[in-house]
Design an enzyme around this catalytic site. Sequence first.
Site, PDB file in Angstrom:
ATOM      1  N   GLU A  94       0.826  -1.213   0.000  1.00 36.91           N
ATOM      2  CA  GLU A  94       0.000   0.000   0.000  1.00 36.91           C
ATOM      3  C   GLU A  94       0.857   1.258   0.000  1.00 36.91           C
ATOM      4  O   GLU A  94       0.527   2.242  -0.648  1.00 36.91           O
ATOM      5  CB  GLU A  94      -0.954   0.009   1.208  1.00 36.91           C
ATOM      6  CG  GLU A  94      -2.072  -1.022   1.105  1.00 36.91           C
ATOM      7  CD  GLU A  94      -2.994  -0.785  -0.089  1.00 36.91           C
ATOM      8  OE1 GLU A  94      -3.040   0.340  -0.615  1.00 36.91           O
ATOM      9  OE2 GLU A  94      -3.652  -1.751  -0.512  1.00 36.91           O
ATOM     10  N   TYR A 146      -6.959   5.736   4.687  1.00 38.40           N
ATOM     11  CA  TYR A 146      -7.051   4.782   3.582  1.00 38.40           C
ATOM     12  C   TYR A 146      -6.180   3.548   3.845  1.00 38.40           C
ATOM     13  O   TYR A 146      -6.656   2.411   3.767  1.00 38.40           O
ATOM     14  CB  TYR A 146      -6.648   5.433   2.241  1.00 38.40           C
ATOM     15  CG  TYR A 146      -6.351   4.366   1.234  1.00 38.40           C
ATOM     16  CD1 TYR A 146      -7.381   3.682   0.606  1.00 38.40           C
ATOM     17  CD2 TYR A 146      -5.037   3.943   1.000  1.00 38.40           C
ATOM     18  CE1 TYR A 146      -7.125   2.624  -0.231  1.00 38.40           C
ATOM     19  CE2 TYR A 146      -4.764   2.885   0.162  1.00 38.40           C
ATOM     20  CZ  TYR A 146      -5.811   2.227  -0.456  1.00 38.40           C
ATOM     21  OH  TYR A 146      -5.551   1.165  -1.266  1.00 38.40           O
ATOM     22  N   ASP A 178     -10.006   5.669  -2.103  1.00 35.91           N
ATOM     23  CA  ASP A 178      -8.822   6.246  -2.741  1.00 35.91           C
ATOM     24  C   ASP A 178      -9.292   6.919  -4.030  1.00 35.91           C
ATOM     25  O   ASP A 178     -10.506   7.033  -4.259  1.00 35.91           O
ATOM     26  CB  ASP A 178      -7.755   5.167  -3.006  1.00 35.91           C
ATOM     27  CG  ASP A 178      -8.130   4.243  -4.158  1.00 35.91           C
ATOM     28  OD1 ASP A 178      -9.318   4.236  -4.562  1.00 35.91           O
ATOM     29  OD2 ASP A 178      -7.244   3.543  -4.667  1.00 35.91           O
TER      30      ASP A 178
END
Length: 412
Positions: A58, A141, A159
């Site tokens: 991520e 997020y 996102d």
Amino acid sequence: APAPPPARHLFSDPAEVGALRGNLLAWYDRCKRDLPWRALAATEPDADRRGYAVWVSEIMLQQTQVATVIDYYNRWMQKWPTLQALAQASLEVNELWAGLGYYSRGKRLQEAARKVVSELAGRMPRTAEDLQKLLPGVGRYTAGAIASISYGQATGVVDGNVIRVLCRLRCVGADSSSPAVIDRLWDMANVLVDRSRPGDFNQALMELGATVCVPKSPLCGECPVKQHCQAWRRKLLGKAPPVPDVEDCSVGDCPLCPPASEPWDSSLGVTNFPRKAAKKPPRAMRTATCVLERRGCHGAPEYLIVQRPSSGLLAGLWEFPSLPLAQDLQEEKEREELADHLQAWMGWPVAAKDLQFIGEVIHIFSHIHQTYVVYSLHLEGDVTLDPALSPSRWVTEDEFHTSAVSTAMKKV
Ligand code: SF4
């Protein structure tokens, strides 16, 4: 509290939500891309390693394309397969990260890994709330992504891809970068997320945005959720005479409809959504750069690189000696300034006319439009640089490419 948004902007029908989840997950199971972090999230039995594997992916995927990330990710996970390994790593972290851009991400990831090892006994927090609270650099997020993908928490994520898909699914035409609209989108994501496969659902929604519901020319004909999409419906109905219930809620009043001054534009179709307030243009900067070259002891050329300060843009990376320039200098003046700079630094006279102009290189950082004006200078004999000014070293071309230098300097 603000009034709830009109129904057309919500997912309030449980039957529709169930159908949407089912259609999206079935499509994901058929079409999903094979990505190394997905394989790890699905097969790694150790929960802390699983969380770490998703976390690394991520952070790498922030601002960097999937295709670029894969190779870096594999090398990273091979080198530092656990939080403990990363916590003990040395400066190589910066070197491996160079090329991915936004360099401080790598350093921050390592600092956070050290914190998990030293303060949390190596145990990853298991919920989005704790992840966000306890891990530096992990925002809403990333916390939601790790918690849903690694730990099966039924929590949504928002996102850039999800913003686009949700705005189209629910005709959200208000400025999608405004905090009030973003909050509504989080509410929607949390309502929508599938309760039994939250990680897959979140990845499916993002994947839909990345491959089908793309910014320009989305492939609505192939979209697995088109029957639940208000923008698509409106586009189809747009060909017929206007129908009251697909018009904007109550022009000027609805917090999620397009502003009354910019109504639905039928030539744009579903790409009426999302909408953003106009962005500030990037700042233009010019920098003079000099590639200093000397003949090394084995006859091969060597180049001088210096280290940037440890904070600010491209912190701690190495570059050819560079000097930021004022915007509107004449070429001749730029060359003189660079010569003065080099002279002060080497304690050795440098004539502006000896600097050979090579060309200009343009590099776009997130908010800066940078032009490097590139010169070269061949040096005879040895040069000693003032170490008080900045750390420096001579490198061969091969060493240059394996040093922690920015992509912009590789272009130079
Ligand atoms: Fe996006 Fe088109 Fe699918 Fe709607 S129908 S979600 S606009 S791809």
